[in-house]
Design an enzyme around this catalytic site. Structure first.
Site, short mmCIF file in Angstrom:
data_model
loop_
_atom_site.label_atom_id
_atom_site.label_comp_id
_atom_site.label_asym_id
_atom_site.label_seq_id
_atom_site.Cartn_x
_atom_site.Cartn_y
_atom_site.Cartn_z
CE LYS A 117 -7.27 -2.77 -2.40
NZ LYS A 117 -6.94 -1.75 -1.39
N1 GLU Z 1 -4.58 -2.97 0.69
C1 GLU Z 1 -4.12 -1.94 1.59
C2 GLU Z 1 -5.03 -0.74 1.53
O1 GLU Z 1 -6.22 -0.90 1.38
C3 GLU Z 1 -2.65 -1.62 1.40
C4 GLU Z 1 -2.20 -1.26 0.03
C5 GLU Z 1 -0.69 -1.19 -0.11
O2 GLU Z 1 0.01 -1.42 0.87
O3 GLU Z 1 -0.23 -0.90 -1.22
O4 GLU Z 1 -4.64 0.39 1.73
#
Ligand code: GLU
Length: 427
Positions: A117
């Site tokens: 993240k």
């Molecule tokens: N931010 C999104 C999640 O919490 C998507 C992450 C992504 O598509 O890589 O799953």
């Protein structure tokens, strides 16, 4: 009571609490499922934490330096993957927690990815478009050494969107000297993004809800639903659930919400918020606070805002018998216990909101192949993956007589632990 309207003022220590919560859930599942203790500390520790400073020139000529992070939690199952958040409350603990959840989520739905993240401490609503572009390009160049289509693939999260991903794509591509579609997902469709990616998290929430309801011989049209948070995830979840016949009795944004037991017109609410920037003033119901939304009369509560919104203060008063976690980490472990004692079923975040990263995976595959799918294919493959994940979690919950969170986390963590065991340690 902890107000959810002003996240910063309300949760001065929320990110630290969020990391603590993620670790508490991890250890709880590790103990309950008696996983191999050898891997505990490795699984609980992020593999890499990068902090970057991103100086940019503001429109008025001043220079401001923003702090950014990229946390890569674990890559036993494949390249790191996870979104980037722009928010004033971002800090290292929050990004660490989100990266850990992303690892379990990606493993749970069977994607060939590890979890990561990113985040930048900023208020995206007060930055001009040009400032946001400069910030995104600088952040991208700062994290450049550790991202890439085979290394770590970013995507949108709260406060970022397809435009931000387009700048990220362009910055990375300029630096490597060729267009690299697979370095980022959640791009605009006209730039190699996948159709259906924007609504994918909400669509996945709807599929998981429908599949759960079928186990109790119900369908979506039998339930009333309250949705906390009306960003990309909350809006599309509410819209798609309403399309299938449920009454959405309450919705909210960060300033407050509305309640209407006859059902709210979600498309109209979406138009209102696009035009005015907030829900307040939308006349299709009575104004309520975010706290009142959590405890309102409804069958299903969908927290789709930020982490730590369903706390022990509200848990005893929640009337919904089912919670579908569209946000990451909305329920604290203390609230989770209270809700379990009260017979409330929770479909946990890493299962319920995995639709976004699943269609991100489809987008990555399409970018690597330069072959693009149509919407019916995206939707049906997403449905297959979400239903399969639910069924696997449901089977474990029945066999082990445990709740869905324990089953889902156990499955995700167990798959990562198995990959580590098979690969062994280097050197
Ligand atoms: N931010 C999104 C999640 O919490 C998507 C992450 C992504 O598509 O890589 O799953």
């Amino acid at each position: 009571m902890v107000p959810t309207t002003n996240r910063l003022a309300a949760n001065g220590h929320a990110p630290a609490k969020f990391w603590q919560n993620a670790t508490t859930y991890f250890n709880r599942v590790f103990d309950e499922l008696q996983l191999d203790n050898n891997w505990r500390s490795l699984l609980a520790t992020p593999k890499r934490i990068l902090t970057v400073s991103c100086p940019i020139r503001l429109d008025d000529g001043r220079i401001q330096t923003f702090t950014g992070y990229r946390v890569q939690h674990n890559n036993a199952l494949g390249p790191f993957k996870g979104g980037i958040r722009y928010d004033l409350a971002v800090d290292q603990n929050e990004v660490m927690a989100l990266a850990m959840l992303q690892t379990w989520k990606n493993a749970l739905v069977g994607l060939p990815y590890g979890g990561a993240k990113g985040g930048v401490v900023c208020d995206p609503k007060t930055l001009s478009l040009a400032e946001k572009e400069r910030l995104t390009r600088r952040y991208t160049s700062e994290v450049m050494p550790i991202i890439g289509p085979e290394k770590d693939i970013p995507a949108p999260d709260a406060g970022t969107d397809s435009q931000v991903m387009a700048w990220l794509l362009d910055t990375y591509s300029m630096m490597v000297g060729h267009q690299e579609l697979a370095v980022v997902t959640g791009k605009p469709v006209s730039l190699g993004g996948s159709v259906g990616r924007e609504e994918a998290t909400g669509r996945g929430v709807m599929y998981v809800l429908a599949r759960f309801l079928s186990t109790v011989h119900k369908s979506i049209s039998d339930v009333t639903v309250a949705v906390q948070g009306f960003g990309n995830v909350g809006y599309h979840a509410a819209r798609l659930i309403a399309e299938r016949g449920a009454r959405i009795v309450a919705i909210s944004d960060r300033f407050g919400g509305i309640y209407n037991d006859q059902g709210i017109d979600i498309e109209a609410a979406g138009r209102w918020i696009r035009e005015t920037g907030k829900l307040s003033g939308f006349s299709d119901g009575d104004e309520i606070t975010n706290e009142e939304l959590l405890t309102c009369d409804c069958d299903v509560l969908v927290p789709a805002a930020m982490e730590n919104t369903v706390t022990e203060d509200f848990a005893p008063h929640i009337k919904a018998k089912l919670i579908v976690e569209a946000a990451n980490g909305p329920t604290t472990p203390e609230a989770d216990r209270i809700l379990a004692d009260n017979g409330v079923t929770i479909l946990p975040d890493i299962l319920a909101n995995a639709g976004g990263v699943t269609v991100s995976y489809f987008e990555w595959v399409q970018g690597l192949d330069n072959y693009f799918w149509d919407k019916p294919r995206v939707d049906s493959e997403l449905q297959k993956i979400m239903e399969r994940a639910f069924e696997q979690v449901d089977t474990i919950a029945n066999e082990r007589d445990c709740d869905y969170r324990t089953a889902a986390y156990g499955l995700g963590i167990g798959r990562v632990a198995e990959a580590l065991r098979l690969k062994g340690l280097f050197p």
